[in-house]
Design a protein around this motif. Sequence first.
Motif, PDB file in Angstrom:
ATOM      1  N   LEU A   1      12.825  38.134  22.253  1.00 15.78           N
ATOM      2  CA  LEU A   1      12.051  37.222  21.409  1.00 15.78           C
ATOM      3  C   LEU A   1      10.807  37.911  20.860  1.00 15.78           C
ATOM      4  O   LEU A   1      10.448  37.717  19.694  1.00 15.78           O
ATOM      5  CB  LEU A   1      11.678  35.960  22.178  1.00 15.78           C
ATOM      6  CG  LEU A   1      11.056  34.855  21.336  1.00 15.78           C
ATOM      7  CD1 LEU A   1      12.058  34.317  20.312  1.00 15.78           C
ATOM      8  CD2 LEU A   1      10.547  33.729  22.218  1.00 15.78           C
ATOM      9  N   ALA A   2      10.151  38.743  21.672  1.00 17.29           N
ATOM     10  CA  ALA A   2       8.973  39.486  21.199  1.00 17.29           C
ATOM     11  C   ALA A   2       9.350  40.390  20.029  1.00 17.29           C
ATOM     12  O   ALA A   2       8.616  40.474  19.040  1.00 17.29           O
ATOM     13  CB  ALA A   2       8.363  40.302  22.340  1.00 17.29           C
ATOM     14  N   ARG A   3      10.491  41.067  20.132  1.00 20.28           N
ATOM     15  CA  ARG A   3      10.963  41.896  19.013  1.00 20.28           C
ATOM     16  C   ARG A   3      11.225  41.047  17.780  1.00 20.28           C
ATOM     17  O   ARG A   3      10.800  41.385  16.675  1.00 20.28           O
ATOM     18  CB  ARG A   3      12.242  42.654  19.396  1.00 20.28           C
ATOM     19  CG  ARG A   3      12.016  43.892  20.225  1.00 20.28           C
ATOM     20  CD  ARG A   3      13.280  44.747  20.360  1.00 20.28           C
ATOM     21  NE  ARG A   3      14.407  44.025  20.947  1.00 20.28           N
ATOM     22  CZ  ARG A   3      14.610  43.883  22.258  1.00 20.28           C
ATOM     23  NH1 ARG A   3      13.769  44.414  23.122  1.00 20.28           N
ATOM     24  NH2 ARG A   3      15.662  43.217  22.694  1.00 20.28           N
ATOM     25  N   GLU A   4      11.928  39.932  17.958  1.00 20.35           N
ATOM     26  CA  GLU A   4      12.262  39.055  16.828  1.00 20.35           C
ATOM     27  C   GLU A   4      11.017  38.512  16.135  1.00 20.35           C
ATOM     28  O   GLU A   4      11.019  38.313  14.922  1.00 20.35           O
ATOM     29  CB  GLU A   4      13.132  37.882  17.300  1.00 20.35           C
ATOM     30  CG  GLU A   4      14.535  38.294  17.674  1.00 20.35           C
ATOM     31  CD  GLU A   4      15.343  37.152  18.285  1.00 20.35           C
ATOM     32  OE1 GLU A   4      14.811  36.016  18.414  1.00 20.35           O
ATOM     33  OE2 GLU A   4      16.511  37.413  18.645  1.00 20.35           O
ATOM     34  N   ARG A   5       9.964  38.297  16.885  1.00 17.97           N
ATOM     35  CA  ARG A   5       8.735  37.748  16.309  1.00 17.97           C
ATOM     36  C   ARG A   5       7.752  38.827  15.860  1.00 17.97           C
ATOM     37  O   ARG A   5       6.640  38.522  15.444  1.00 17.97           O
ATOM     38  CB  ARG A   5       8.068  36.799  17.301  1.00 17.97           C
ATOM     39  CG  ARG A   5       8.896  35.540  17.529  1.00 17.97           C
ATOM     40  CD  ARG A   5       8.123  34.484  18.201  1.00 17.97           C
ATOM     41  NE  ARG A   5       8.889  33.246  18.317  1.00 17.97           N
ATOM     42  CZ  ARG A   5       8.388  32.125  18.791  1.00 17.97           C
ATOM     43  NH1 ARG A   5       7.119  32.081  19.194  1.00 17.97           N
ATOM     44  NH2 ARG A   5       9.138  31.052  18.868  1.00 17.97           N
TER      45      ARG A   5
ATOM     46  N   HIS B   1       6.325  41.360  17.696  1.00 17.64           N
ATOM     47  CA  HIS B   1       5.272  41.731  18.643  1.00 17.64           C
ATOM     48  C   HIS B   1       5.576  42.994  19.449  1.00 17.64           C
ATOM     49  O   HIS B   1       4.714  43.476  20.181  1.00 17.64           O
ATOM     50  CB  HIS B   1       5.007  40.582  19.625  1.00 17.64           C
ATOM     51  CG  HIS B   1       4.636  39.297  18.979  1.00 17.64           C
ATOM     52  ND1 HIS B   1       3.559  39.163  18.141  1.00 17.64           N
ATOM     53  CD2 HIS B   1       5.215  38.075  19.039  1.00 17.64           C
ATOM     54  CE1 HIS B   1       3.476  37.911  17.716  1.00 17.64           C
ATOM     55  NE2 HIS B   1       4.472  37.238  18.245  1.00 17.64           N
ATOM     56  N   ALA B   2       6.776  43.536  19.326  1.00 14.05           N
ATOM     57  CA  ALA B   2       7.175  44.666  20.169  1.00 14.05           C
ATOM     58  C   ALA B   2       6.278  45.883  19.956  1.00 14.05           C
ATOM     59  O   ALA B   2       5.935  46.570  20.912  1.00 14.05           O
ATOM     60  CB  ALA B   2       8.634  45.035  19.930  1.00 14.05           C
ATOM     61  N   ASP B   3       5.875  46.143  18.722  1.00 11.65           N
ATOM     62  CA  ASP B   3       5.046  47.321  18.445  1.00 11.65           C
ATOM     63  C   ASP B   3       3.561  47.051  18.627  1.00 11.65           C
ATOM     64  O   ASP B   3       2.811  47.942  19.016  1.00 11.65           O
ATOM     65  CB  ASP B   3       5.317  47.833  17.028  1.00 11.65           C
ATOM     66  CG  ASP B   3       6.719  48.417  16.892  1.00 11.65           C
ATOM     67  OD1 ASP B   3       7.268  48.891  17.905  1.00 11.65           O
ATOM     68  OD2 ASP B   3       7.254  48.398  15.770  1.00 11.65           O
TER      69      ASP B   3
ATOM     70  N   HIS C   1       5.678  33.636  31.331  1.00  8.81           N
ATOM     71  CA  HIS C   1       4.928  33.376  30.105  1.00  8.81           C
ATOM     72  C   HIS C   1       5.037  34.599  29.196  1.00  8.81           C
ATOM     73  O   HIS C   1       4.786  35.724  29.637  1.00  8.81           O
ATOM     74  CB  HIS C   1       3.434  33.183  30.408  1.00  8.81           C
ATOM     75  CG  HIS C   1       3.109  31.985  31.214  1.00  8.81           C
ATOM     76  ND1 HIS C   1       2.597  30.835  30.673  1.00  8.81           N
ATOM     77  CD2 HIS C   1       3.203  31.760  32.550  1.00  8.81           C
ATOM     78  CE1 HIS C   1       2.380  29.954  31.623  1.00  8.81           C
ATOM     79  NE2 HIS C   1       2.743  30.490  32.779  1.00  8.81           N
ATOM     80  N   LEU C   2       5.379  34.384  27.948  1.00  6.41           N
ATOM     81  CA  LEU C   2       5.310  35.412  26.908  1.00  6.41           C
ATOM     82  C   LEU C   2       4.139  35.032  26.018  1.00  6.41           C
ATOM     83  O   LEU C   2       4.126  33.948  25.431  1.00  6.41           O
ATOM     84  CB  LEU C   2       6.599  35.458  26.086  1.00  6.41           C
ATOM     85  CG  LEU C   2       6.560  36.272  24.783  1.00  6.41           C
ATOM     86  CD1 LEU C   2       6.297  37.748  25.050  1.00  6.41           C
ATOM     87  CD2 LEU C   2       7.843  36.074  23.994  1.00  6.41           C
TER      88      LEU C   2
END
Length: 116
Positions: free
Chosen positions: A73-77, A79-81, A104-105
């Motif tokens: 989900l972090a990648r999709e939104r 936030h990964a980088d 929690h994310l």
Amino acid sequence: MPESDCLFCKIRDGLIPAKVVYQDENCLAFEDINPQAPTHVLFIPRKHIATVNDITAEDRELVGSLYIGAAKLARERGHADTGYRVVMNTQRDAGQTVFHIHLHLLAGRTLHWPPG
């Protein structure tokens, strides 16, 4: 607490509405109702486990799926980088208010350390 009284089990079972943003065979993720960051999503296992203290060796894959889902989900939104935080509180002194483990994310703003 019996599973029948658990807020997150009721969300899992569709008895209480939530904005679900991710799910797989092991976990369910939904927006936090009191967000502490622009992205604040809770990942819960479908199995009721009250605290980290109650996780067993048999729960490895289940708990790992929470982290895999959070990273996806972090990648999709986006936030990964830029960065994101995942945290699981254990017991009241650490801030656990619902006794069903949840990851929690948090992302979308600069997160400082220590958190508080």
